[in-house]
Write a protein that holds these residues in place. Structure first.
Motif, PDB file in Angstrom:
ATOM      1  N   MET A 158      -0.223   5.747 -11.996  1.00 36.32           N
ATOM      2  CA  MET A 158      -1.413   6.304 -11.362  1.00 36.32           C
ATOM      3  C   MET A 158      -2.081   7.337 -12.262  1.00 36.32           C
ATOM      4  O   MET A 158      -3.308   7.371 -12.392  1.00 36.32           O
ATOM      5  CB  MET A 158      -1.044   6.904 -10.011  1.00 36.32           C
ATOM      6  CG  MET A 158      -0.652   5.873  -8.964  1.00 36.32           C
ATOM      7  SD  MET A 158      -0.145   6.603  -7.387  1.00 36.32           S
ATOM      8  CE  MET A 158      -1.679   7.368  -6.857  1.00 36.32           C
ATOM      9  N   ARG A 159      -1.274   8.179 -12.902  1.00 40.83           N
ATOM     10  CA  ARG A 159      -1.833   9.193 -13.792  1.00 40.83           C
ATOM     11  C   ARG A 159      -2.579   8.535 -14.954  1.00 40.83           C
ATOM     12  O   ARG A 159      -3.712   8.932 -15.286  1.00 40.83           O
ATOM     13  CB  ARG A 159      -0.722  10.086 -14.348  1.00 40.83           C
ATOM     14  CG  ARG A 159      -1.226  11.202 -15.262  1.00 40.83           C
ATOM     15  CD  ARG A 159      -0.087  11.922 -15.960  1.00 40.83           C
ATOM     16  NE  ARG A 159       0.547  11.111 -16.984  1.00 40.83           N
ATOM     17  CZ  ARG A 159       0.037  10.937 -18.213  1.00 40.83           C
ATOM     18  NH1 ARG A 159      -1.112  11.500 -18.549  1.00 40.83           N
ATOM     19  NH2 ARG A 159       0.666  10.190 -19.099  1.00 40.83           N
ATOM     20  N   CYS A 160      -1.981   7.528 -15.553  1.00 39.09           N
ATOM     21  CA  CYS A 160      -2.573   6.901 -16.730  1.00 39.09           C
ATOM     22  C   CYS A 160      -3.802   6.066 -16.384  1.00 39.09           C
ATOM     23  O   CYS A 160      -4.763   6.028 -17.165  1.00 39.09           O
ATOM     24  CB  CYS A 160      -1.521   6.055 -17.448  1.00 39.09           C
ATOM     25  SG  CYS A 160      -0.183   7.019 -18.184  1.00 39.09           S
ATOM     26  N   VAL A 161      -3.789   5.382 -15.238  1.00 42.05           N
ATOM     27  CA  VAL A 161      -4.983   4.638 -14.818  1.00 42.05           C
ATOM     28  C   VAL A 161      -6.132   5.601 -14.546  1.00 42.05           C
ATOM     29  O   VAL A 161      -7.276   5.360 -14.959  1.00 42.05           O
ATOM     30  CB  VAL A 161      -4.683   3.776 -13.575  1.00 42.05           C
ATOM     31  CG1 VAL A 161      -5.977   3.235 -12.970  1.00 42.05           C
ATOM     32  CG2 VAL A 161      -3.767   2.616 -13.933  1.00 42.05           C
ATOM     33  N   ASP A 219      13.938   2.521 -14.098  1.00 39.68           N
ATOM     34  CA  ASP A 219      14.493   3.874 -14.106  1.00 39.68           C
ATOM     35  C   ASP A 219      14.782   4.364 -12.695  1.00 39.68           C
ATOM     36  O   ASP A 219      15.840   4.957 -12.434  1.00 39.68           O
ATOM     37  CB  ASP A 219      13.505   4.846 -14.758  1.00 39.68           C
ATOM     38  CG  ASP A 219      13.420   4.674 -16.267  1.00 39.68           C
ATOM     39  OD1 ASP A 219      14.284   3.988 -16.840  1.00 39.68           O
ATOM     40  OD2 ASP A 219      12.478   5.229 -16.862  1.00 39.68           O
ATOM     41  N   ASP A 220      13.844   4.145 -11.787  1.00 41.26           N
ATOM     42  CA  ASP A 220      14.010   4.667 -10.431  1.00 41.26           C
ATOM     43  C   ASP A 220      15.232   4.064  -9.750  1.00 41.26           C
ATOM     44  O   ASP A 220      15.964   4.764  -9.039  1.00 41.26           O
ATOM     45  CB  ASP A 220      12.737   4.425  -9.607  1.00 41.26           C
ATOM     46  CG  ASP A 220      11.559   5.234 -10.132  1.00 41.26           C
ATOM     47  OD1 ASP A 220      11.644   6.474 -10.115  1.00 41.26           O
ATOM     48  OD2 ASP A 220      10.568   4.627 -10.569  1.00 41.26           O
ATOM     49  N   ALA A 221      15.466   2.764  -9.968  1.00 40.84           N
ATOM     50  CA  ALA A 221      16.682   2.149  -9.437  1.00 40.84           C
ATOM     51  C   ALA A 221      17.917   2.710 -10.140  1.00 40.84           C
ATOM     52  O   ALA A 221      18.964   2.918  -9.511  1.00 40.84           O
ATOM     53  CB  ALA A 221      16.621   0.635  -9.596  1.00 40.84           C
ATOM     54  N   GLN A 249       6.356   8.134  -4.550  1.00 40.97           N
ATOM     55  CA  GLN A 249       6.782   9.250  -5.398  1.00 40.97           C
ATOM     56  C   GLN A 249       7.856   8.853  -6.401  1.00 40.97           C
ATOM     57  O   GLN A 249       8.717   9.652  -6.751  1.00 40.97           O
ATOM     58  CB  GLN A 249       7.271  10.425  -4.534  1.00 40.97           C
ATOM     59  CG  GLN A 249       6.189  11.025  -3.657  1.00 40.97           C
ATOM     60  CD  GLN A 249       6.671  12.222  -2.867  1.00 40.97           C
ATOM     61  OE1 GLN A 249       7.841  12.317  -2.528  1.00 40.97           O
ATOM     62  NE2 GLN A 249       5.777  13.145  -2.574  1.00 40.97           N
ATOM     63  N   THR A 250       7.806   7.619  -6.865  1.00 42.30           N
ATOM     64  CA  THR A 250       8.720   7.218  -7.930  1.00 42.30           C
ATOM     65  C   THR A 250       8.121   7.626  -9.271  1.00 42.30           C
ATOM     66  O   THR A 250       6.900   7.787  -9.410  1.00 42.30           O
ATOM     67  CB  THR A 250       8.965   5.704  -7.918  1.00 42.30           C
ATOM     68  OG1 THR A 250       7.769   5.018  -8.327  1.00 42.30           O
ATOM     69  CG2 THR A 250       9.396   5.230  -6.536  1.00 42.30           C
ATOM     70  N   ALA A 251       8.974   7.790 -10.264  1.00 46.03           N
ATOM     71  CA  ALA A 251       8.508   8.216 -11.572  1.00 46.03           C
ATOM     72  C   ALA A 251       7.548   7.191 -12.180  1.00 46.03           C
ATOM     73  O   ALA A 251       6.524   7.555 -12.774  1.00 46.03           O
ATOM     74  CB  ALA A 251       9.702   8.435 -12.496  1.00 46.03           C
ATOM     75  N   PHE A 252       7.855   5.901 -12.019  1.00 47.21           N
ATOM     76  CA  PHE A 252       7.003   4.867 -12.599  1.00 47.21           C
ATOM     77  C   PHE A 252       5.630   4.827 -11.930  1.00 47.21           C
ATOM     78  O   PHE A 252       4.595   4.817 -12.604  1.00 47.21           O
ATOM     79  CB  PHE A 252       7.685   3.504 -12.476  1.00 47.21           C
ATOM     80  CG  PHE A 252       6.825   2.351 -12.919  1.00 47.21           C
ATOM     81  CD1 PHE A 252       6.547   2.146 -14.253  1.00 47.21           C
ATOM     82  CD2 PHE A 252       6.282   1.471 -11.986  1.00 47.21           C
ATOM     83  CE1 PHE A 252       5.750   1.091 -14.672  1.00 47.21           C
ATOM     84  CE2 PHE A 252       5.483   0.413 -12.390  1.00 47.21           C
ATOM     85  CZ  PHE A 252       5.218   0.220 -13.731  1.00 47.21           C
ATOM     86  N   GLY A 308       0.788  -1.213   0.000  1.00 43.87           N
ATOM     87  CA  GLY A 308       0.000   0.000   0.000  1.00 43.87           C
ATOM     88  C   GLY A 308       0.824   1.268   0.000  1.00 43.87           C
ATOM     89  O   GLY A 308       0.429   2.285  -0.581  1.00 43.87           O
ATOM     90  N   ASP A 309       1.987   1.226   0.634  1.00 44.76           N
ATOM     91  CA  ASP A 309       2.785   2.452   0.718  1.00 44.76           C
ATOM     92  C   ASP A 309       3.456   2.805  -0.605  1.00 44.76           C
ATOM     93  O   ASP A 309       4.058   3.871  -0.726  1.00 44.76           O
ATOM     94  CB  ASP A 309       3.819   2.369   1.838  1.00 44.76           C
ATOM     95  CG  ASP A 309       4.786   1.196   1.694  1.00 44.76           C
ATOM     96  OD1 ASP A 309       4.692   0.468   0.683  1.00 44.76           O
ATOM     97  OD2 ASP A 309       5.622   1.012   2.602  1.00 44.76           O
TER      98      ASP A 309
END
Length: 352
Positions: free
Chosen positions: A89-92, A253-255, A81-84, A75-76
């Motif tokens: 979330m934006r696209c869903v 990417d985030d890694a 706040q990762t880019a992926f 859940g966290d």
């Protein structure tokens, strides 16, 4: 606190039964052959009493919540706040707005998979969009109940699994081949968790590209790294070896952003000393220093197709050919990859 006005109150005021009120307030008075005078009396009573229909009641009556749950591994993750995660979330949300359904973020920790599955199937959502590790127990329980569930950005070998994903094995090959074409022969892989289907598939692609190019696979060059909170010691140990890799395929990417930061912390420049290539190719890749070369998966398309499939499943079974879609990845070359450093020839060769 004032008592909530019920449909029975409206029925009593209008002098009719609850069923008649329900037909009128749901716009079915003509279908039910209710006289215009009675329908008007019911509407007037509802307005006079300031009646508001119960959303739960309407949901139960329609057997549809017009809402879908978005479920990540934990859940966290929604607050990570990762880019992926932000892009998913934006696209869903965009896809759900276009389809006029609500999104429920699943953040409550469940005591066990059965309880978690019960929370999804109690009527509050019509289906589940899920990103989980391989053979996740909650996912398997939902499948057993035949509850509309779509995996996205991951897949399952279950015979009745529904998923929308990227060709991660192909992406892993493309990333590795890009480094090989630049002249790298000592190439490491920064993988995700052992249970991550995507990471595992990208690792398979990485190994396949090495084998095809005649480069020995060295398991010591593969380390697990999730980001700022885990396994940084393993990564730093790899990059401080005298025979460190000159190229790295990083599973996300985030890694990769964290790997660049860690390389800089020990005096290694990217791409001067080591080339890095990530996976996802989010907008954040353009803002990193240096801009990150990455394998692009079509995040918006995958999200849109996952929502479309889930909403189709809530109505009826879907043709099996539409239940599993794998989209091809694309290589986006930026500035984090280049030719190996000139002194790399002094490092131990890993070619056959």
């Amino acid at each position: 606190m004032a008592r909530r006005v019920t449909i029975q109150d409206v029925a009593d005021r209008a002098g009719v039964g609850k069923v008649t009120v329900s037909y009128v307030l749901n716009g079915k008075d003509e279908e039910a052959r209710i006289s215009p005078a009675t329908a008007e009396r019911i509407r007037a009573a509802a307005i006079e009493l300031n009646y508001r229909p119960s959303a739960v009641g309407r949901m139960l009556a329609r057997s549809q919540a017009d809402a879908v749950a978005m479920v990540f591994q934990y859940g966290d993750y929604f607050g990570a706040q990762t880019a992926f995660i932000s892009e998913v979330m934006r696209c869903v949300c965009k896809a759900c707005v276009e389809n006029q359904v609500d999104v429920v973020l699943h953040t409550k920790l469940a005591s066990d998979p059965l309880t978690e599955a019960n929370n999804f199937t109690d009527g509050r959502v019509d289906g589940v969009l899920m990103i989980r590790d391989a053979e996740d127990a909650t996912y398997l329980e939902l499948v057993a109940r035949d509850f509309p569930t779509v995996l996205f950005f991951c897949r399952s070998d279950q015979p009745n699994a529904h998923y929308i994903a990227c060709d991660n094995q192909r992406g892993g090959r493309m990333a590795t081949e890009h480094l090989i074409h630049l002249g790298h022969t000592r190439i490491g892989m920064i993988r995700g968790g052992m249970g991550s289907v995507d990471s595992n598939d990208r690792l398979v692609g990485y190994q396949a590209a090495l084998n095809t190019s005649g480069i020995n696979f060295d398991p010591e060059l593969v380390v697990e790294y999730h980001g700022a909170d885990g396994h940084s010691k393993d990564f730093l140990a790899l990059m401080q070896r005298p025979d460190r890799p000159t190229g790295l395929v990083v599973w996300s990417d985030d890694a990769a952003f964290e790997c660049i930061r860690l390389c800089n912390s020990i005096g290694l420049s990217v791409p001067g000393d080591v080339s890095l290539i990530g996976f996802d190719s989010t907008h954040a890749c353009e803002r990193s220093n240096p801009p990150l070369t990455s394998i692009r998966q079509p995040i918006e398309l995958i999200c849109a197709e996952a929502v479309r499939l889930l909403l189709a499943l809530r109505k009826s079974p879907v043709d099996a050919t539409l239940c599993r879609q794998i989209f091809p990845p694309i290589l986006d070359v930026r500035q984090s990859t280049g030719h190996p450093p000139k002194n790399s020839s002094t490092m131990r060769s890993s070619t056959k």
